[in-house]
Design an enzyme around this catalytic site. Sequence first.
Site, PDB file in Angstrom:
ATOM      1  N   ASN A   9      42.502  36.386  47.873  1.00 38.86           N
ATOM      2  CA  ASN A   9      42.158  35.265  46.918  1.00 38.86           C
ATOM      3  C   ASN A   9      43.061  33.979  47.048  1.00 38.86           C
ATOM      4  OD1 ASN A   9      41.938  33.740  44.552  1.00 38.86           O
ATOM      5  ND2 ASN A   9      42.915  35.283  43.071  1.00 38.86           N
ATOM      6  N   TRP A  10      42.494  33.127  47.783  1.00 38.87           N
ATOM      7  CA  TRP A  10      43.452  31.839  48.131  1.00 38.87           C
ATOM      8  C   TRP A  10      43.747  31.095  46.809  1.00 38.87           C
ATOM      9  CZ3 TRP A  10      40.231  29.834  53.098  1.00 38.87           C
ATOM     10  CH2 TRP A  10      40.446  30.891  54.130  1.00 38.87           C
ATOM     11  N   LYS A  11      42.890  31.261  45.735  1.00 41.41           N
ATOM     12  CA  LYS A  11      43.328  30.710  44.610  1.00 41.41           C
ATOM     13  C   LYS A  11      43.014  29.020  44.658  1.00 41.41           C
ATOM     14  CE  LYS A  11      46.293  34.191  42.969  1.00 41.41           C
ATOM     15  NZ  LYS A  11      47.473  34.588  42.173  1.00 41.41           N
ATOM     16  N   GLY A  51      47.165  37.824  46.883  1.00 42.63           N
ATOM     17  CA  GLY A  51      46.954  36.244  46.554  1.00 42.63           C
ATOM     18  C   GLY A  51      47.861  35.557  47.710  1.00 42.63           C
ATOM     19  N   GLY A  52      49.078  35.235  47.289  1.00 39.02           N
ATOM     20  CA  GLY A  52      50.100  34.510  48.184  1.00 39.02           C
ATOM     21  C   GLY A  52      49.772  34.883  49.709  1.00 39.02           C
ATOM     22  N   GLU A  66      44.431  34.848  35.694  1.00 40.74           N
ATOM     23  CA  GLU A  66      44.838  33.284  35.626  1.00 40.74           C
ATOM     24  C   GLU A  66      43.678  32.591  34.851  1.00 40.74           C
ATOM     25  OE1 GLU A  66      45.549  32.701  39.785  1.00 40.74           O
ATOM     26  OE2 GLU A  66      47.322  33.734  39.681  1.00 40.74           O
ATOM     27  N   SER A 100      51.646  40.666  44.097  1.00 35.47           N
ATOM     28  CA  SER A 100      52.711  40.537  44.972  1.00 35.47           C
ATOM     29  C   SER A 100      52.631  41.593  46.103  1.00 35.47           C
ATOM     30  CB  SER A 100      53.953  40.841  44.301  1.00 35.47           C
ATOM     31  OG  SER A 100      54.186  39.680  43.290  1.00 35.47           O
TER      32      SER A 100
HETATM   33  P1  PGA Z   1      49.940  37.431  44.428  1.00 34.69           P
HETATM   34  O1  PGA Z   1      48.284  37.426  43.667  1.00 34.69           O
HETATM   35  O2  PGA Z   1      49.641  38.510  45.668  1.00 34.69           O
HETATM   36  O3  PGA Z   1      50.270  36.339  44.812  1.00 34.69           O
HETATM   37  O4  PGA Z   1      50.776  38.343  43.604  1.00 34.69           O
HETATM   38  C1  PGA Z   1      47.451  38.533  43.488  1.00 34.69           C
HETATM   39  C2  PGA Z   1      46.421  37.916  42.542  1.00 34.69           C
HETATM   40  O5  PGA Z   1      46.378  37.171  41.727  1.00 34.69           O
HETATM   41  O6  PGA Z   1      45.150  38.239  42.863  1.00 34.69           O
END
Ligand code: PGA
Length: 256
Positions: free
Chosen positions: A9-11, A231-232, A96, A210
């Site tokens: 998920n590149w957000k 995510g990150g 989010e 994470s």
């Molecule tokens: P993160 O995000 O790996 O940066 O904690 C996960 C997500 O929001 O899907």
Amino acid sequence: MRLPLIAGNWKMNTNLAEAVKLVNDMRPHLDAIHDVEKVVCPPFISLSAVHEILKGSQLKVGAQNLHFEEKGAFTGEISPLMLTGLCEYVILGHSERRQYFQETDEVVNKKLKTALKFGLKPILCVGEKLAEYEDGLTSEVVTGQLKASLKDVTLSENLVVAYEPIWAIGTGKAANGTQANAVISRIRKIIQELSTESTSQCVRILYGGSVTMDNIQEFAGMPAIDGALVGGASLKPDQFISIVKQTAQINCHSQE
Ligand code: PGA
């Protein structure tokens, strides 16, 4: 046997040029890894370019959201009709979206029905807040979110669920594998209650929060966990490729 799935998920990161570079950098490495389904979810404006680049690739594309209406006067929104043909998956109900855009379970339920109607596979996110976790309410919260988000939905293997404890997202404080495995087993029970035993065995349930190349084994090695929503670390080719690779290795061993 459920095929593990790793979704990135590149957000709200990467402009068009950066998204193109990122996917070009990762594609050859990820194409060489089998036994894991791989998905990248870039921002809307890059979906078309990423889709073009990935034609003929095993790496799949997902969107990060959609609107539940097909079309009309909804300034700034993206309809399922705009996504079909460009992506196979869509992330829905991410924490989010719930936190900053007031998405309720009712809205998530409408979006989920729309996604399925248009042949998009939802990655439905659920998870508890830190205070709920500390009060021992994880199971209650997750059960409530699932039941409301999946209300009147005919479940099938097209559904993916991601358990993402909110306190673990972007904080560097991942849940531990045993805890996440227990919640995910509970989620599968609820899916069984809402459908059938055989359907619940086909639905993939991921852990998110994470996840990195240093802790993926803790999750991918668990019997109930079918992969991760990342995510990150999905923005860093070395990290994402390693996460996919390690998941594939674990899957191979578990089949031996
Ligand atoms: P993160 O995000 O790996 O940066 O904690 C996960 C997500 O929001 O899907």
